[in-house]
Design a protein around this motif. Structure first.
Motif, PDB file in Angstrom:
ATOM      1  N   TRP A   1       0.652  -0.956   0.041  1.00  0.00           N
ATOM      2  CA  TRP A   1       0.070  -0.142   0.079  1.00  0.00           C
ATOM      3  C   TRP A   1       1.217   1.147  -0.063  1.00  0.00           C
ATOM      4  CZ3 TRP A   1       1.740   1.629   4.014  1.00  0.00           C
ATOM      5  CH2 TRP A   1       2.343   1.000   5.380  1.00  0.00           C
ATOM      6  N   SER A   2       2.156   1.119  -0.517  1.00  0.00           N
ATOM      7  CA  SER A   2       3.131   2.708  -0.394  1.00  0.00           C
ATOM      8  C   SER A   2       3.833   2.402  -0.896  1.00  0.00           C
ATOM      9  CB  SER A   2       3.930   2.269   1.386  1.00  0.00           C
ATOM     10  OG  SER A   2       4.737   3.225   1.527  1.00  0.00           O
ATOM     11  N   ASP A   3       4.241   3.451  -1.407  1.00  0.00           N
ATOM     12  CA  ASP A   3       6.388   3.790  -1.796  1.00  0.00           C
ATOM     13  C   ASP A   3       6.527   5.055  -1.793  1.00  0.00           C
ATOM     14  OD1 ASP A   3       3.996   6.595  -2.792  1.00  0.00           O
ATOM     15  OD2 ASP A   3       3.525   5.512  -4.577  1.00  0.00           O
ATOM     16  N   VAL A   4       7.663   5.108  -2.170  1.00  0.00           N
ATOM     17  CA  VAL A   4       8.774   6.386  -1.989  1.00  0.00           C
ATOM     18  C   VAL A   4       8.505   7.792  -1.378  1.00  0.00           C
ATOM     19  CG1 VAL A   4      11.013   7.960  -2.546  1.00  0.00           C
ATOM     20  CG2 VAL A   4      10.542   5.196  -3.210  1.00  0.00           C
ATOM     21  N   ASN A   5       7.342   7.768  -2.132  1.00  0.00           N
ATOM     22  CA  ASN A   5       6.435   9.137  -2.383  1.00  0.00           C
ATOM     23  C   ASN A   5       5.516   9.187  -0.529  1.00  0.00           C
ATOM     24  OD1 ASN A   5       7.278  11.015  -4.530  1.00  0.00           O
ATOM     25  ND2 ASN A   5       5.947   9.419  -5.333  1.00  0.00           N
ATOM     26  N   TRP A   6       4.108   7.969  -0.705  1.00  0.00           N
ATOM     27  CA  TRP A   6       3.612   7.794   0.230  1.00  0.00           C
ATOM     28  C   TRP A   6       4.570   8.154   1.427  1.00  0.00           C
ATOM     29  CZ3 TRP A   6       3.800   5.331   5.025  1.00  0.00           C
ATOM     30  CH2 TRP A   6       2.597   5.137   6.241  1.00  0.00           C
ATOM     31  N   VAL A   7       5.976   7.162   1.522  1.00  0.00           N
ATOM     32  CA  VAL A   7       6.520   7.046   3.350  1.00  0.00           C
ATOM     33  C   VAL A   7       7.428   8.609   3.247  1.00  0.00           C
ATOM     34  CG1 VAL A   7       9.279   6.304   3.857  1.00  0.00           C
ATOM     35  CG2 VAL A   7       7.004   4.859   2.584  1.00  0.00           C
ATOM     36  N   ALA A   8       7.304   9.807   2.055  1.00  0.00           N
ATOM     37  CA  ALA A   8       7.689  10.558   2.249  1.00  0.00           C
ATOM     38  C   ALA A   8       7.222  11.832   3.048  1.00  0.00           C
ATOM     39  CB  ALA A   8       8.744  11.234   0.939  1.00  0.00           C
ATOM     40  N   SER A   9       5.489  11.379   2.481  1.00  0.00           N
ATOM     41  CA  SER A   9       4.528  12.210   3.045  1.00  0.00           C
ATOM     42  C   SER A   9       4.734  11.711   4.475  1.00  0.00           C
ATOM     43  CB  SER A   9       3.835  12.202   2.513  1.00  0.00           C
ATOM     44  OG  SER A   9       2.978  12.649   3.592  1.00  0.00           O
ATOM     45  N   PHE A  10       4.360  10.943   4.656  1.00  0.00           N
ATOM     46  CA  PHE A  10       4.936  10.057   6.224  1.00  0.00           C
ATOM     47  C   PHE A  10       5.729  10.286   6.975  1.00  0.00           C
ATOM     48  CE2 PHE A  10       6.320   6.801   9.486  1.00  0.00           C
ATOM     49  CZ  PHE A  10       4.920   6.864  10.268  1.00  0.00           C
ATOM     50  N   TYR A  11       7.175  10.668   6.826  1.00  0.00           N
ATOM     51  CA  TYR A  11       8.297  11.255   7.676  1.00  0.00           C
ATOM     52  C   TYR A  11       8.304  12.682   6.777  1.00  0.00           C
ATOM     53  CZ  TYR A  11      10.791   6.628   8.833  1.00  0.00           C
ATOM     54  OH  TYR A  11      11.297   5.831   8.614  1.00  0.00           O
ATOM     55  N   GLY A  12       7.393  13.902   6.986  1.00  0.00           N
ATOM     56  CA  GLY A  12       7.558  15.329   6.625  1.00  0.00           C
ATOM     57  C   GLY A  12       8.875  15.117   5.086  1.00  0.00           C
ATOM     58  N   ALA A  13       9.059  14.598   5.018  1.00  0.00           N
ATOM     59  CA  ALA A  13      10.901  14.757   4.021  1.00  0.00           C
ATOM     60  C   ALA A  13      10.275  14.796   2.543  1.00  0.00           C
ATOM     61  CB  ALA A  13      11.896  13.214   4.353  1.00  0.00           C
ATOM     62  N   THR A  14      11.399  14.094   1.980  1.00  0.00           N
ATOM     63  CA  THR A  14      11.806  14.638   0.097  1.00  0.00           C
ATOM     64  C   THR A  14      11.621  13.025  -0.316  1.00  0.00           C
ATOM     65  OG1 THR A  14      13.732  15.162   0.060  1.00  0.00           O
ATOM     66  CG2 THR A  14      11.847  17.035  -0.564  1.00  0.00           C
ATOM     67  N   PRO A  15      11.269  12.319  -1.130  1.00  0.00           N
ATOM     68  CA  PRO A  15      11.586  11.571  -2.236  1.00  0.00           C
ATOM     69  C   PRO A  15      12.408  11.175  -1.999  1.00  0.00           C
ATOM     70  CG  PRO A  15       9.301  12.021  -3.204  1.00  0.00           C
ATOM     71  CD  PRO A  15      10.076  13.247  -1.575  1.00  0.00           C
ATOM     72  N   THR A  16      13.836  12.736  -1.938  1.00  0.00           N
ATOM     73  CA  THR A  16      15.031  11.594  -2.371  1.00  0.00           C
ATOM     74  C   THR A  16      15.520  11.556  -1.064  1.00  0.00           C
ATOM     75  OG1 THR A  16      15.307  13.622  -4.467  1.00  0.00           O
ATOM     76  CG2 THR A  16      16.909  13.556  -3.194  1.00  0.00           C
ATOM     77  N   GLU A  17      15.300  12.457   0.089  1.00  0.00           N
ATOM     78  CA  GLU A  17      16.161  11.727   1.633  1.00  0.00           C
ATOM     79  C   GLU A  17      15.266  10.537   1.559  1.00  0.00           C
ATOM     80  OE1 GLU A  17      15.537  15.358   4.495  1.00  0.00           O
ATOM     81  OE2 GLU A  17      13.483  15.660   2.942  1.00  0.00           O
ATOM     82  N   ILE A  18      14.032   9.726   1.571  1.00  0.00           N
ATOM     83  CA  ILE A  18      13.596   8.535   0.949  1.00  0.00           C
ATOM     84  C   ILE A  18      14.589   7.636   0.284  1.00  0.00           C
ATOM     85  CG2 ILE A  18      12.542   6.798   0.984  1.00  0.00           C
ATOM     86  CD1 ILE A  18      11.773   9.388   3.391  1.00  0.00           C
ATOM     87  N   GLU A  19      14.986   8.235  -1.043  1.00  0.00           N
ATOM     88  CA  GLU A  19      16.022   7.186  -1.443  1.00  0.00           C
ATOM     89  C   GLU A  19      17.195   7.064  -1.259  1.00  0.00           C
ATOM     90  OE1 GLU A  19      15.360   5.286  -4.146  1.00  0.00           O
ATOM     91  OE2 GLU A  19      13.254   6.012  -4.577  1.00  0.00           O
ATOM     92  N   ARG A  20      17.851   8.014  -0.339  1.00  0.00           N
ATOM     93  CA  ARG A  20      19.035   8.302   0.678  1.00  0.00           C
ATOM     94  C   ARG A  20      18.899   7.558   1.514  1.00  0.00           C
ATOM     95  NH1 ARG A  20      20.488  13.824   0.907  1.00  0.00           N
ATOM     96  NH2 ARG A  20      18.885  13.824   1.928  1.00  0.00           N
ATOM     97  N   TYR A  21      17.727   7.449   2.728  1.00  0.00           N
ATOM     98  CA  TYR A  21      17.674   5.878   3.228  1.00  0.00           C
ATOM     99  C   TYR A  21      17.486   4.977   2.732  1.00  0.00           C
ATOM    100  CZ  TYR A  21      15.801   9.704   6.590  1.00  0.00           C
ATOM    101  OH  TYR A  21      15.158  11.428   6.762  1.00  0.00           O
ATOM    102  N   LEU A  22      17.204   4.537   2.105  1.00  0.00           N
ATOM    103  CA  LEU A  22      16.702   3.211   1.237  1.00  0.00           C
ATOM    104  C   LEU A  22      17.911   2.769   0.363  1.00  0.00           C
ATOM    105  CD1 LEU A  22      13.769   3.256  -1.317  1.00  0.00           C
ATOM    106  CD2 LEU A  22      13.832   2.966   1.311  1.00  0.00           C
ATOM    107  N   SER A  23      19.274   3.848  -0.060  1.00  0.00           N
ATOM    108  CA  SER A  23      20.505   3.844  -0.606  1.00  0.00           C
ATOM    109  C   SER A  23      21.331   3.073   0.746  1.00  0.00           C
ATOM    110  CB  SER A  23      21.327   4.709  -1.152  1.00  0.00           C
ATOM    111  OG  SER A  23      21.748   5.593   0.085  1.00  0.00           O
ATOM    112  N   TRP A  24      21.464   3.414   2.044  1.00  0.00           N
ATOM    113  CA  TRP A  24      22.278   3.391   3.389  1.00  0.00           C
ATOM    114  C   TRP A  24      22.148   1.758   3.724  1.00  0.00           C
ATOM    115  CZ3 TRP A  24      20.069   8.553   6.433  1.00  0.00           C
ATOM    116  CH2 TRP A  24      20.863   9.484   5.509  1.00  0.00           C
TER     117      TRP A  24
END
Length: 140
Positions: A99-122
């Motif tokens: 039910w989720s994607d990078v944009n949903w998680v970014a919204s959940f965290y109050g972050a940008t999709p780019t920040e979430i992609e950085r988390y994924l890379s870590w």
């Protein structure tokens, strides 16, 4: 009446094989319909994904937290091992939810999709490092 020509034949192919009996298996029918990617690990409930990259990310989360129990998550929420691992691991786990994607998680965290992609890379980097070190030590 079904004949052998009309019955779909399952076609499972190992796509990724990791240490400690963890693997990703492509499943579907012989004609390619209903193609899914199943995550397999010892004592882990069956879970499958629509795309290979999500299955790989799930495997990376699994290694990042040294394994976790998925069974019953619907009743109890996110596995505690994932929550305790930190913000980046939790973000990666949430991205793997159907039910989720990078944009949903970014919204959940109050972050940008780019920040979430950085988390994924870590998470991906740590998981690769964990698998590499384990393989060097002879764990299979």
């Amino acid at each position: 009446m079904a004949t052998p020509d009309t019955v779909p034949v399952p076609d499972d192919t190992i796509v990724e094989e990791y240490i400690l009996g963890v693997r990703i298996v492509e499943t579907g029918t012989a004609d390619g319909d209903d193609l899914r990617y199943r995550f397999d690990a010892p004592d882990h409930t069956e879970i499958a994904f629509d795309d290979l990259e999500t299955a790989r990310l799930y495997a990376d989360v699994y290694f990042d937290v040294n394994g976790f129990v998925e069974e019953g998550t619907g009743e109890r929420g996110v596995p505690p091992e994932v929550v305790q691992a930190g913000k980046d691991t939790l973000a990666a786990y949430l991205v793997t939810c159907p039910w989720s994607d990078v944009n949903w998680v970014a919204s959940f965290y109050g972050a940008t999709p780019t920040e979430i992609e950085r988390y994924l890379s870590w998470v991906r980097e740590r998981a690769a490092e964990i698998r590499s070190e384990a393989a060097e030590r002879g764990l299979e």
